[in-house]
Design an enzyme around this catalytic site. Structure first.
Site, PDB file in Angstrom:
ATOM      1  N   LYS A  42      29.024  39.366  33.337  1.00 27.52           N
ATOM      2  CA  LYS A  42      29.995  40.463  33.252  1.00 27.52           C
ATOM      3  C   LYS A  42      31.347  39.909  32.787  1.00 27.52           C
ATOM      4  CE  LYS A  42      31.218  39.861  38.125  1.00 27.52           C
ATOM      5  NZ  LYS A  42      30.946  40.322  39.493  1.00 27.52           N
ATOM      6  N   TYR A  90      63.612  33.084  26.969  1.00 28.45           N
ATOM      7  CA  TYR A  90      64.127  34.336  27.544  1.00 28.45           C
ATOM      8  C   TYR A  90      64.763  34.092  28.908  1.00 28.45           C
ATOM      9  CZ  TYR A  90      61.501  37.200  24.169  1.00 28.45           C
ATOM     10  OH  TYR A  90      61.017  37.798  23.048  1.00 28.45           O
TER      11      TYR A  90
HETATM   12  C1  LIG Z   1      30.333  39.234  40.242  1.00 27.34           C
HETATM   13  C2  LIG Z   1      29.190  39.449  41.121  1.00 27.34           C
HETATM   14  C3  LIG Z   1      28.329  38.384  41.446  1.00 27.34           C
HETATM   15  C4  LIG Z   1      28.600  36.957  41.039  1.00 27.34           C
HETATM   16  O1  LIG Z   1      29.533  36.383  41.920  1.00 27.34           O
HETATM   17  P1  LIG Z   1      29.928  34.840  41.791  1.00 27.34           P
HETATM   18  O2  LIG Z   1      30.797  34.575  42.957  1.00 27.34           O
HETATM   19  O3  LIG Z   1      30.679  34.683  40.505  1.00 27.34           O
HETATM   20  O4  LIG Z   1      28.664  34.069  41.794  1.00 27.34           O
HETATM   21  C5  LIG Z   1      27.197  38.671  42.192  1.00 27.34           C
HETATM   22  N1  LIG Z   1      26.936  39.931  42.601  1.00 27.34           N
HETATM   23  C6  LIG Z   1      27.753  40.974  42.326  1.00 27.34           C
HETATM   24  C7  LIG Z   1      27.412  42.330  42.817  1.00 27.34           C
HETATM   25  C8  LIG Z   1      28.912  40.763  41.592  1.00 27.34           C
HETATM   26  O5  LIG Z   1      29.724  41.793  41.339  1.00 27.34           O
END
Ligand SMILES: *Cc1c(COP(=O)(O)O)cnc(C)c1O
Length: 382
Positions: free
Chosen positions: A41, A271
């Site tokens: 993701k 800045y």
């Molecule tokens: C993002 C996510 C993961 C992965 O988590 P990590 O800590 O990066 O391994 C697993 N399950 C869900 C539902 C997530 O949203």
């Protein structure tokens, strides 16, 4: 970018060899009998979803996971055929697209289950989905007290098939909350019992994220959903003082010295004139800024590497430029390589280090490296 053949020298280098190394290191640590759902993701936490997904599937990841259907469609349109779980379910109107692209959604409410069943029935198909149980995260998921009601309604939805069950941990990375994490596991096991009692037999059972899979063997079921460890971001999502798999950073971010100048005592940089030179100071300007994902919070606080030396960011990080005090770097010239994240001649800046300075976690840093930063991939030679 079509028609453009020369680029700003600011790049995120994604080391796919290290990604593969981390995948195998984590899998070996967790146990070869646990499948891996590689979480890609958020553009693979900023590392490039399509490239990372391809690599992880070719290394043996059984599943991929994304947050929203659009991310899944991108993977399918790139020719990736592995099973994809959409962790965030779907949004109104996306039901048929999910079915057409063969994406498995996570469902955690009756309303969406009903919508999905309707769409599947219209297409004359049976659609598999994974049921999420909220055992303590408190975001999405059917709460245990609502599970019987959900399952009773599901009995009428003949075009859906409950093929997976999952939950998500709130604090598996913090050993101080181990009682809570164990209670989440207990609640999930209770929920699973009820799911079986209602006549379902989900083949895919997954509880663990990276810290749970590493720290809590009880969470290692048929699959572990691994994100952070794959990208080598164990430093601040795995607890200290427990055995963890060996991991290597996957992303580095670098650019070159674009301008050099010497300023006198009393002159200011950037800045807001937040940096005032105390002495004659050599200043290097580099073409990267907060739009590229280098947090503005690093103004007068962060570091970069030049000729193997750690040099301080001076003045404000602006949208497109950063200024460095390179007075200590002898022989520096325009065109020298500058590393913002990564290793140079034995010196190292981790995404975790930047995150620490900014009171966040490394995930936010790598996710924040923007689309404007060109990506280059270091591939495994075949
Ligand atoms: C993002 C996510 C993961 C992965 O988590 P990590 O800590 O990066 O391994 C697993 N399950 C869900 C539902 C997530 O949203």
């Amino acid at each position: 970018m079509t028609g453009i053949s020369a680029f700003r020298p600011t790049v995120a280098t994604i080391n796919l060899k290290n990604l593969a190394y981390n995948f195998h290191s984590a899998r070996k640590f967790i146990g070869e009998d646990v499948g891996v759902m590689a979480v890609v993701k958020a553009d693979a936490y900023g590392h490039g979803a399509v490239e990372c997904a391809r690599l992880l599937v070719s290394e043996g990841a059984e599943w991929l996971a994304v947050a929203i259907p659009e991310e899944a469609f991108e993977l399918r349109e790139s020719g990736i055929t592995a099973p994809i779980l959409c962790l965030g379910g779907f949004w109104s109107g996306q039901e048929e697209l999910l079915i057409d692209h063969g994406i498995t959604p996570v469902i955690s409410d009756t309303a969406r289950a009903n919508l999905l069943d309707l769409a599947a029935r219209k297409k004359g198909k049976t659609l598999k989905f994974h049921l999420k149980i909220d055992t303590g995260m408190g975001r999405i998921g059917v709460r245990p007290e609502d599970l019987a009601g959900f399952l009773k309604n599901l009995a009428n939805l003949k075009s859906l098939s409950l093929s997976g069950a999952m939950t998500h941990f709130a604090a598996a990375d913090d050993l101080a909350f181990s009682d809570f994490t164990n209670a989440q596991i207990d609640r999930f096991e209770e929920a699973l019992k009820m799911i079986y009692e209602f006549g379902h037999s989900p083949q895919t059972i997954d509880l663990a994220n990276s810290p749970a899979a590493v720290v809590y063997p009880r969470t290692r079921s048929s699959l572990a959903r691994l994100g952070g460890v794959l990208y080598g971001l164990g430093g601040d999502v795995l607890p200290n003082g427990v055995p963890v798999p060996d991991l290597k950073p996957v992303m580095s971010v670098s650019t070159i010295v674009s301008h050099l100048k010497t300023i006198s005592s009393g002159e200011t940089i950037g800045y807001g004139r937040t940096f005032v030179a105390k002495d004659t100071t050599t200043v290097a300007t580099i073409p990267i800024g907060y739009h590229d994902g280098i947090p503005r919070m690093l103004s007068n606080r962060g570091f970069a590497l030049v000729r193997g030396q750690r040099v301080p960011i001076i003045g404000r990080v602006s949208m497109d430029w950063i200024t460095l005090d390179v007075s200590t770097v002898s022989d520096i010239i325009v065109g020298d390589d500058v590393v913002l994240i990564g290793e140079q001649d034995g010196a190292m800046i981790l995404a975790e280090d930047i995150a620490g300075t900014c009171s966040t976690i490394s995930y936010e840093i790598t996710c924040g490296i923007s689309q404007r930063v060109r990506k280059e991939y270091i591939r495994k030679e075949n």
